[in-house]
Design a protein around this motif. Structure first.
Motif, PDB file in Angstrom:
ATOM      1  N   THR A  25      13.521  40.454 -39.012  1.00 37.65           N
ATOM      2  CA  THR A  25      13.046  41.319 -37.929  1.00 37.65           C
ATOM      3  C   THR A  25      11.990  42.252 -38.481  1.00 37.65           C
ATOM      4  N   ARG A  26      10.925  42.435 -37.758  1.00 29.53           N
ATOM      5  CA  ARG A  26       9.912  43.418 -38.163  1.00 29.53           C
ATOM      6  C   ARG A  26       9.488  44.195 -36.914  1.00 29.53           C
ATOM      7  N   TYR A  27      10.045  45.376 -36.766  1.00 27.19           N
ATOM      8  CA  TYR A  27       9.666  46.189 -35.621  1.00 27.19           C
ATOM      9  C   TYR A  27       8.268  46.775 -35.823  1.00 27.19           C
ATOM     10  N   VAL A  28       7.455  46.624 -34.832  1.00 27.16           N
ATOM     11  CA  VAL A  28       6.099  47.178 -34.883  1.00 27.16           C
ATOM     12  C   VAL A  28       5.797  47.841 -33.542  1.00 27.16           C
ATOM     13  N   MET A  29       4.733  48.620 -33.542  1.00 23.80           N
ATOM     14  CA  MET A  29       4.269  49.231 -32.302  1.00 23.80           C
ATOM     15  C   MET A  29       2.818  48.807 -32.076  1.00 23.80           C
ATOM     16  N   PRO A  57      -3.537  56.939 -30.560  1.00 24.29           N
ATOM     17  CA  PRO A  57      -2.152  57.326 -30.883  1.00 24.29           C
ATOM     18  C   PRO A  57      -1.860  57.038 -32.356  1.00 24.29           C
ATOM     19  N   THR A  58      -1.291  57.994 -33.039  1.00 21.31           N
ATOM     20  CA  THR A  58      -0.965  57.795 -34.461  1.00 21.31           C
ATOM     21  C   THR A  58       0.434  58.318 -34.749  1.00 21.31           C
ATOM     22  N   GLY A  59       0.821  58.137 -35.973  1.00 23.82           N
ATOM     23  CA  GLY A  59       2.136  58.555 -36.452  1.00 23.82           C
ATOM     24  C   GLY A  59       2.482  57.653 -37.608  1.00 23.82           C
ATOM     25  N   CYS A  60       3.729  57.664 -38.007  1.00 23.40           N
ATOM     26  CA  CYS A  60       4.137  56.774 -39.087  1.00 23.40           C
ATOM     27  C   CYS A  60       3.860  55.331 -38.673  1.00 23.40           C
ATOM     28  N   GLN A  61       3.260  54.574 -39.564  1.00 19.54           N
ATOM     29  CA  GLN A  61       2.897  53.191 -39.255  1.00 19.54           C
ATOM     30  C   GLN A  61       3.986  52.219 -39.699  1.00 19.54           C
ATOM     31  N   HIS A  62       5.080  52.736 -40.217  1.00 19.91           N
ATOM     32  CA  HIS A  62       6.208  51.901 -40.656  1.00 19.91           C
ATOM     33  C   HIS A  62       5.698  50.688 -41.434  1.00 19.91           C
ATOM     34  N   CYS A  63       5.025  50.999 -42.516  1.00 24.01           N
ATOM     35  CA  CYS A  63       4.319  49.992 -43.309  1.00 24.01           C
ATOM     36  C   CYS A  63       5.277  48.956 -43.902  1.00 24.01           C
ATOM     37  N   GLY A  64       4.782  47.757 -44.059  1.00 19.29           N
ATOM     38  CA  GLY A  64       5.551  46.718 -44.731  1.00 19.29           C
ATOM     39  C   GLY A  64       5.661  46.987 -46.224  1.00 19.29           C
ATOM     40  N   ASP A  65       4.630  47.635 -46.770  1.00 21.19           N
ATOM     41  CA  ASP A  65       4.633  48.028 -48.176  1.00 21.19           C
ATOM     42  C   ASP A  65       4.373  49.528 -48.225  1.00 21.19           C
ATOM     43  N   PRO A  66       5.376  50.317 -47.880  1.00 20.44           N
ATOM     44  CA  PRO A  66       5.143  51.757 -47.679  1.00 20.44           C
ATOM     45  C   PRO A  66       4.867  52.527 -48.969  1.00 20.44           C
ATOM     46  N   PRO A  67       3.709  53.144 -49.088  1.00 20.90           N
ATOM     47  CA  PRO A  67       3.422  53.922 -50.295  1.00 20.90           C
ATOM     48  C   PRO A  67       4.330  55.137 -50.441  1.00 20.90           C
ATOM     49  N   CYS A  68       4.834  55.644 -49.320  1.00 17.17           N
ATOM     50  CA  CYS A  68       5.745  56.792 -49.370  1.00 17.17           C
ATOM     51  C   CYS A  68       7.054  56.414 -50.055  1.00 17.17           C
ATOM     52  N   PRO A 128      10.749  60.052 -55.368  1.00 19.06           N
ATOM     53  CA  PRO A 128      11.564  60.053 -56.587  1.00 19.06           C
ATOM     54  C   PRO A 128      13.064  60.016 -56.316  1.00 19.06           C
ATOM     55  N   THR A 129      13.456  60.190 -55.059  1.00 22.86           N
ATOM     56  CA  THR A 129      14.889  60.358 -54.771  1.00 22.86           C
ATOM     57  C   THR A 129      15.506  59.176 -54.032  1.00 22.86           C
ATOM     58  N   THR A 130      14.713  58.234 -53.610  1.00 20.30           N
ATOM     59  CA  THR A 130      15.117  57.134 -52.713  1.00 20.30           C
ATOM     60  C   THR A 130      15.474  57.642 -51.322  1.00 20.30           C
ATOM     61  N   ALA A 131      15.084  58.873 -51.005  1.00 24.58           N
ATOM     62  CA  ALA A 131      15.341  59.387 -49.653  1.00 24.58           C
ATOM     63  C   ALA A 131      14.557  58.576 -48.628  1.00 24.58           C
ATOM     64  N   THR A 132      13.339  58.205 -48.986  1.00 25.86           N
ATOM     65  CA  THR A 132      12.561  57.336 -48.110  1.00 25.86           C
ATOM     66  C   THR A 132      12.900  55.890 -48.438  1.00 25.86           C
ATOM     67  N   TYR A 133      13.306  55.171 -47.438  1.00 25.09           N
ATOM     68  CA  TYR A 133      13.715  53.788 -47.662  1.00 25.09           C
ATOM     69  C   TYR A 133      13.292  52.928 -46.484  1.00 25.09           C
ATOM     70  N   GLN A 134      13.281  51.633 -46.726  1.00 25.54           N
ATOM     71  CA  GLN A 134      12.887  50.689 -45.691  1.00 25.54           C
ATOM     72  C   GLN A 134      14.106  49.876 -45.269  1.00 25.54           C
ATOM     73  N   ARG A 135      14.313  49.815 -43.980  1.00 24.94           N
ATOM     74  CA  ARG A 135      15.438  49.025 -43.472  1.00 24.94           C
ATOM     75  C   ARG A 135      15.068  47.540 -43.404  1.00 24.94           C
ATOM     76  N   ASP A 136      16.051  46.731 -43.191  1.00 24.21           N
ATOM     77  CA  ASP A 136      15.792  45.292 -43.079  1.00 24.21           C
ATOM     78  C   ASP A 136      14.931  44.965 -41.864  1.00 24.21           C
ATOM     79  N   ASP A 137      14.926  45.847 -40.883  1.00 22.31           N
ATOM     80  CA  ASP A 137      14.111  45.600 -39.687  1.00 22.31           C
ATOM     81  C   ASP A 137      12.668  46.073 -39.873  1.00 22.31           C
ATOM     82  N   GLY A 138      12.310  46.504 -41.086  1.00 27.38           N
ATOM     83  CA  GLY A 138      10.935  46.896 -41.385  1.00 27.38           C
ATOM     84  C   GLY A 138      10.625  48.350 -41.152  1.00 27.38           C
TER      85      GLY A 138
END
Lengths: 220, 315
Positions: free
Chosen positions: A2-6, A55-66, A71-81
């Motif tokens: 699954t890859r959710y996009v807008m 319209p802008t905002g988080c682009q929920h990147c497939g390869d997120p630089p964030c 350093p904490t793994t607080a930002t993570y990517q779910r299986d749905d992208g």
């Protein structure tokens, strides 16, 4: 997968900011914080000038630089992208915000409300101390999406499983769904239009598509 | 107060909207990041200088010279930088979480390297003059080099800031850290400094100037935001003076043999590096801005390919 996009149809967006307001209402963000923004852009030089609403905002990147720099793994990517933040892990270093080419992240160090430091009753009721001093951004209303899926609803089709900004859009400019599902609204839409993604050359694989025209075949 | 973001719409109080907030006055231009201020810059200043000091301390240990003052100075410098980071972050009491992502985060890697670095520094001081102290000093020097490398990669990993993302910043960050450390080492141990240090410092100053000029040139060539290029260009006189004047002073000392001249050269060399780093982190750090490759087709209109405000077309 699954890859959710807008998808944002720039031909349709009228810059009314209803999506911005709906996002603020749905997520109770503080004044000055806009997870979903609409830029009002003048393009060109007189007399060839265009006005574009972006319209802008988080682009929920497939390869997120964030996610890469966090350093904490607080930002993570779910299986749905979708890219999410664990606010309990985040230390608020701001590194993710500097890695994001889309200026999508906010850090509020001290809460300020609509009328100053004292919250209105509605603001006090929904204030989340856990989001102070840490990074925050658009979540694709993932709690709503998850709840909708649990009820057997389809994201992007049923409003109960769709982000607030998409539901609120008055012109149908915003569409949400699973790009890996060929029958999803976004897949069907993207198949018949010309589109671009912002800062694609940076290798972020953004999950936010901008429509600027029909496919040439449709013009004939 | 909130730091950082922002927005362009007139309803956004936290952004850098222009006065009056008229719709036509807002746009997708690059703008100065507000997430990292002088406190973050101090991490690069203290960390770079401290690493440079420890590299010299390792050299001293190999030569059998007393390096304890240099190790202590390196310890203080690195600690100062890390303490400033502690002050910068939003939730400092969760700092332990910093160590959770060594797989990809150079900030985590920097933190991990700092632990054995502190142990090596402590051993180097406690066992000064002994074999284990020499080993610890060499270990500290190697780890300091790694620490400096991590700092360089931290800046380069910030894809949202073209001035940091540019590849030419990497050698500059390495060389300036070494230069600052060596310059301070000369100041600290001026009476007993190894004779090789002065020509090495002169060489490093020339290299630093060269890398800086290359960085400034390439930044503009590669289409970084105009404001970033301007801030970097504004440092031209500063970097010329900050690198060439110490060389002139070191040459003068060769004839005059006045220790104060060496100290002055070292201070100028170190301070010019600190100031440059502070400007790069806090003033030249423009975001990319938003890119709109094409305008949408509306009605009978046609789409146009557009550039990006603040960028040249080739960005």
């Amino acid at each position: 997968m699954t890859r959710y996009v807008m998808v944002a149809d720039l031909r349709r967006c009228v810059g009314c900011q209803t999506c911005t307001a709906a996002c603020k209402q749905a997520n109770a963000t503080l004044p000055g914080v806009q997870w979903r923004r609409v830029l009002d852009i003048e393009v060109g030089e007189f007399p060839d000038v265009s006005r574009v609403f972006l319209p802008t905002g988080c682009q929920h990147c497939g390869d997120p630089p964030c996610e890469e720099v966090c350093p904490t793994t607080a930002t993570y990517q779910r299986d749905d992208g979708s890219v999410q933040i664990d606010h309990d892990l985040c230390i608020g270093c701001g590194y993710c915000a500097l890695a994001c080419p889309y200026e999508a992240r906010y850090i509020v160090d001290e809460a300020e409300f609509a009328y100053g430091m004292e919250p209105m009753p509605n603001e006090a009721a929904r204030f989340d101390e856990g989001k102070i001093g840490v990074a925050q951004k658009c979540t694709f209303c993932i709690d709503v999406v998850d709840a909708g899926i649990a009820k057997g609803l389809k994201p992007g089709v049923h409003p109960e499983a769709t982000p607030a900004c998409v539901n609120a859009c008055i012109s149908g400019a915003l569409t949400f769904g699973d790009k890996d599902d060929p029958n999803s609204p976004v897949s069907k839409l993207l198949a018949k239009v010309e589109h671009f993604r912002m800062h694609e050359d940076l290798g972020t694989d953004p999950g936010f598509y901008y429509i600027w025209d029909k496919k040439p075949e449709d013009l004939m | 107060m909130k730091h950082g973001q922002q927005g362009y719409s007139k309803t956004d109080k936290g952004g850098q909207r222009k006065k009056g907030g008229k719709r036509g006055k807002v746009g997708p231009w690059p703008r100065l990041q507000k997430f990292w201020d002088i406190r973050a810059a101090c991490n690069f200043i203290g960390g770079g200088t401290g690493a440079g000091l420890l590299l010299v301390a390792g050299f001293y240990a190999l030569q059998g010279l007393d390096n304890t003052p240099l190790v202590i100075a390196g310890f203080l410098s690195i600690s100062f930088g890390l303490f400033m980071v502690f002050l910068e972050i939003g939730r400092p009491w969760r700092s332990i979480n910093l160590f959770f992502h060594p797989q990809t985060s150079w900030m985590t890697r920097e933190g991990i390297v700092a632990i054995p670095l502190y142990v090596s520094m402590a051993l180097s001081v406690f066992f000064a003059g002994q074999f284990i102290g020499v080993l610890a000093s060499i270990s500290a020097a190697l780890l300091a080099g790694l620490f400096l490398y991590c700092q360089m990669r931290i800046l380069h990993a910030a894809r949202g800031i073209p001035a940091w993302r540019h590849v030419a910043i990497k050698p500059y960050m390495l060389i300036t850290g070494m230069t600052e450390g060596l310059a301070l080492a000369l100041c600290i141990s001026v009476t007993s400094a190894h004779t090789a240090l002065v020509p090495i410092l002169a060489l490093l100053l020339f290299m630093r100037l060269g890398f800086w000029l290359r960085y400034a040139h390439q930044l503009r060539i590669d289409g970084a935001p105009e404001a970033s290029c301007n801030k970097v260009d504004d440092l031209f006189i500063w970097t010329m003076v900050g690198n060439l004047l110490p060389v002139v002073l070191l040459v003068a000392d060769w004839w005059l043999e006045v220790e104060a001249i060496v100290v002055l050269a070292g201070l100028i060399a170190a301070f010019s590096g600190w100031y440059t780093k502070a400007i790069v982190v806090t003033k030249a750090a423009q975001t990319r801005g938003f890119r709109l490759p094409r305008t949408p087709v509306r009605g009978q209109g046609q789409s146009r390919v557009v550039g990006q405000s603040g960028f040249r077309q080739n960005q």
